[in-house]
Design a protein around this motif. Structure first.
Motif, PDB file in Angstrom:
ATOM      1  N   VAL A  19       0.840  -1.200   0.000  1.00 47.89           N
ATOM      2  CA  VAL A  19       0.000   0.000   0.000  1.00 47.89           C
ATOM      3  C   VAL A  19       0.880   1.257   0.000  1.00 47.89           C
ATOM      4  O   VAL A  19       0.598   2.228  -0.706  1.00 47.89           O
ATOM      5  CB  VAL A  19      -0.963  -0.014   1.213  1.00 47.89           C
ATOM      6  N   LEU A  20       1.969   1.219   0.761  1.00 48.02           N
ATOM      7  CA  LEU A  20       2.889   2.362   0.820  1.00 48.02           C
ATOM      8  C   LEU A  20       3.496   2.637  -0.561  1.00 48.02           C
ATOM      9  O   LEU A  20       3.590   3.789  -0.986  1.00 48.02           O
ATOM     10  CB  LEU A  20       3.984   2.106   1.859  1.00 48.02           C
ATOM     11  N   LEU A  21       3.894   1.591  -1.261  1.00 46.42           N
ATOM     12  CA  LEU A  21       4.460   1.784  -2.604  1.00 46.42           C
ATOM     13  C   LEU A  21       3.429   2.399  -3.555  1.00 46.42           C
ATOM     14  O   LEU A  21       3.764   3.259  -4.371  1.00 46.42           O
ATOM     15  CB  LEU A  21       4.997   0.467  -3.171  1.00 46.42           C
ATOM     16  N   ARG A  22       2.176   1.986  -3.435  1.00 46.40           N
ATOM     17  CA  ARG A  22       1.126   2.590  -4.270  1.00 46.40           C
ATOM     18  C   ARG A  22       0.902   4.052  -3.893  1.00 46.40           C
ATOM     19  O   ARG A  22       0.763   4.912  -4.762  1.00 46.40           O
ATOM     20  CB  ARG A  22      -0.176   1.793  -4.169  1.00 46.40           C
TER      21      ARG A  22
ATOM     22  N   ILE B  94       6.350   1.610 -11.798  1.00 48.22           N
ATOM     23  CA  ILE B  94       7.573   1.919 -12.537  1.00 48.22           C
ATOM     24  C   ILE B  94       8.581   0.810 -12.257  1.00 48.22           C
ATOM     25  O   ILE B  94       9.319   0.853 -11.272  1.00 48.22           O
ATOM     26  CB  ILE B  94       8.110   3.302 -12.117  1.00 48.22           C
ATOM     27  N   PRO B  95       8.610  -0.213 -13.121  1.00 47.79           N
ATOM     28  CA  PRO B  95       9.388  -1.424 -12.837  1.00 47.79           C
ATOM     29  C   PRO B  95      10.861  -1.181 -12.495  1.00 47.79           C
ATOM     30  O   PRO B  95      11.384  -1.783 -11.573  1.00 47.79           O
ATOM     31  CB  PRO B  95       9.266  -2.247 -14.130  1.00 47.79           C
ATOM     32  N   TRP B  96      11.518  -0.293 -13.208  1.00 47.91           N
ATOM     33  CA  TRP B  96      12.950  -0.095 -12.954  1.00 47.91           C
ATOM     34  C   TRP B  96      13.217   0.563 -11.606  1.00 47.91           C
ATOM     35  O   TRP B  96      14.343   0.542 -11.117  1.00 47.91           O
ATOM     36  CB  TRP B  96      13.599   0.709 -14.084  1.00 47.91           C
ATOM     37  N   ALA B  97      12.222   1.176 -10.983  1.00 48.54           N
ATOM     38  CA  ALA B  97      12.420   1.878  -9.709  1.00 48.54           C
ATOM     39  C   ALA B  97      12.024   1.046  -8.500  1.00 48.54           C
ATOM     40  O   ALA B  97      12.345   1.396  -7.372  1.00 48.54           O
ATOM     41  CB  ALA B  97      11.630   3.181  -9.711  1.00 48.54           C
ATOM     42  N   ILE B  98      11.359  -0.068  -8.738  1.00 44.77           N
ATOM     43  CA  ILE B  98      10.795  -0.846  -7.614  1.00 44.77           C
ATOM     44  C   ILE B  98      11.863  -1.341  -6.642  1.00 44.77           C
ATOM     45  O   ILE B  98      11.727  -1.142  -5.442  1.00 44.77           O
ATOM     46  CB  ILE B  98       9.970  -2.045  -8.147  1.00 44.77           C
ATOM     47  N   ASP B  99      12.904  -1.988  -7.129  1.00 40.47           N
ATOM     48  CA  ASP B  99      13.890  -2.580  -6.218  1.00 40.47           C
ATOM     49  C   ASP B  99      14.583  -1.528  -5.359  1.00 40.47           C
ATOM     50  O   ASP B  99      14.714  -1.701  -4.149  1.00 40.47           O
ATOM     51  CB  ASP B  99      14.922  -3.409  -6.986  1.00 40.47           C
ATOM     52  N   SER B 100      15.021  -0.422  -5.963  1.00 36.37           N
ATOM     53  CA  SER B 100      15.704   0.609  -5.178  1.00 36.37           C
ATOM     54  C   SER B 100      14.735   1.282  -4.211  1.00 36.37           C
ATOM     55  O   SER B 100      15.109   1.635  -3.096  1.00 36.37           O
ATOM     56  CB  SER B 100      16.377   1.640  -6.083  1.00 36.37           C
ATOM     57  N   THR B 101      13.476   1.454  -4.620  1.00 36.79           N
ATOM     58  CA  THR B 101      12.481   2.067  -3.739  1.00 36.79           C
ATOM     59  C   THR B 101      12.195   1.143  -2.558  1.00 36.79           C
ATOM     60  O   THR B 101      12.079   1.590  -1.416  1.00 36.79           O
ATOM     61  CB  THR B 101      11.179   2.386  -4.513  1.00 36.79           C
ATOM     62  N   LYS B 102      12.093  -0.166  -2.807  1.00 31.60           N
ATOM     63  CA  LYS B 102      11.871  -1.123  -1.715  1.00 31.60           C
ATOM     64  C   LYS B 102      13.050  -1.098  -0.740  1.00 31.60           C
ATOM     65  O   LYS B 102      12.851  -1.110   0.470  1.00 31.60           O
ATOM     66  CB  LYS B 102      11.688  -2.541  -2.259  1.00 31.60           C
ATOM     67  N   ARG B 103      14.282  -1.058  -1.274  1.00 26.83           N
ATOM     68  CA  ARG B 103      15.471  -1.003  -0.400  1.00 26.83           C
ATOM     69  C   ARG B 103      15.423   0.272   0.452  1.00 26.83           C
ATOM     70  O   ARG B 103      15.669   0.233   1.651  1.00 26.83           O
ATOM     71  CB  ARG B 103      16.760  -1.042  -1.220  1.00 26.83           C
ATOM     72  N   GLN B 104      15.104   1.397  -0.183  1.00 25.82           N
ATOM     73  CA  GLN B 104      15.018   2.675   0.532  1.00 25.82           C
ATOM     74  C   GLN B 104      13.953   2.602   1.628  1.00 25.82           C
ATOM     75  O   GLN B 104      14.171   3.061   2.745  1.00 25.82           O
ATOM     76  CB  GLN B 104      14.693   3.798  -0.454  1.00 25.82           C
ATOM     77  N   MET B 105      12.818   2.005   1.310  1.00 28.34           N
ATOM     78  CA  MET B 105      11.694   1.911   2.238  1.00 28.34           C
ATOM     79  C   MET B 105      12.073   1.129   3.501  1.00 28.34           C
ATOM     80  O   MET B 105      11.574   1.417   4.582  1.00 28.34           O
ATOM     81  CB  MET B 105      10.515   1.238   1.519  1.00 28.34           C
ATOM     82  N   LEU B 106      12.937   0.142   3.381  1.00 30.71           N
ATOM     83  CA  LEU B 106      13.273  -0.754   4.495  1.00 30.71           C
ATOM     84  C   LEU B 106      14.523  -0.324   5.262  1.00 30.71           C
ATOM     85  O   LEU B 106      14.890  -0.948   6.255  1.00 30.71           O
ATOM     86  CB  LEU B 106      13.436  -2.182   3.980  1.00 30.71           C
ATOM     87  N   THR B 107      15.185   0.748   4.839  1.00 27.47           N
ATOM     88  CA  THR B 107      16.412   1.229   5.474  1.00 27.47           C
ATOM     89  C   THR B 107      16.168   1.522   6.953  1.00 27.47           C
ATOM     90  O   THR B 107      15.193   2.169   7.307  1.00 27.47           O
ATOM     91  CB  THR B 107      16.912   2.510   4.764  1.00 27.47           C
ATOM     92  N   GLY B 108      17.075   1.019   7.789  1.00 26.46           N
ATOM     93  CA  GLY B 108      17.011   1.339   9.211  1.00 26.46           C
ATOM     94  C   GLY B 108      16.089   0.465  10.039  1.00 26.46           C
ATOM     95  O   GLY B 108      16.043   0.606  11.259  1.00 26.46           O
TER      96      GLY B 108
END
Length: 176
Positions: free
Chosen positions: A55-58, A65-79
């Motif tokens: 839900v947060l990604l939506r 945006i397929p090319w941005a998903i992995d980096s966005t997921k990594r950023q989301m889980l930082t810390g």
């Protein structure tokens, strides 16, 4: 075409007078957060970490945006000390995930009360200072705020936090 004919039906289990209704209906209209089952939103149900992440990604607008998903997921889980997709999400974990994508800066001094783990204090403080709180989070008489950090995040609370963090104006408009 009548604009109202395209409107989605409200959820049968979200009371007309609920202080969460506008947040729930708004995210539903934008296809960010829908029914838990059938036509029921189940506002008092908790969410798993994976459900909230989706839900947060939506809400953030990057899910398509397929090319941005992995980096966005990594950023989301930082810390986060850990991420267990099937575990119930706490309010402080949700705060860190939102803060990782939104990068809010504290706009005022906030005194947290209640228990918030050290790894989440900065994110919770930033969200609270920006007013990214649900209707049941209140400022106490002494000026402190209990974000209820270690409690499970309820679906209605997730709707309020996401709506306030990202706001309708920041969401991508569907292109037809």
């Amino acid at each position: 075409m009548n604009v109202h004919s395209a409107a989605k039906q409200p959820f049968s289990d979200v009371a007309e007078g609920s202080k969460y209704k506008s947040f729930i209906d708004g995210l539903h209209a934008l296809n960010i957060m829908g029914a838990k089952s059938g036509s029921r939103f189940e506002p008092q149900a908790s969410m798993t970490q994976s459900e909230f992440a989706d839900v947060l990604l939506r809400a953030h607008g990057w899910h398509g945006i397929p090319w941005a998903i992995d980096s966005t997921k990594r950023q989301m889980l930082t810390g986060l000390p850990s991420f267990d997709p099937n575990a119930s999400i706490t309010r402080q974990t949700a705060a860190v995930m939102i803060q990782n994508l939104k990068e809010l800066k504290p706009v005022s001094k906030v005194q947290l009360s209640g228990q918030t783990d050290a790894w989440a204090v900065e994110a919770v403080t930033a969200l609270v200072s920006q007013g990214v709180i649900d209707p049941d989070t209140t400022v106490q008489a002494d000026g402190s705020v209990d974000f209820r950090s270690n409690q499970p995040l309820l679906r209605q609370e997730a709707a309020a936090l996401l709506d306030k963090a990202f706001g309708h104006y920041a969401l991508p408009l569907p292109i037809k």
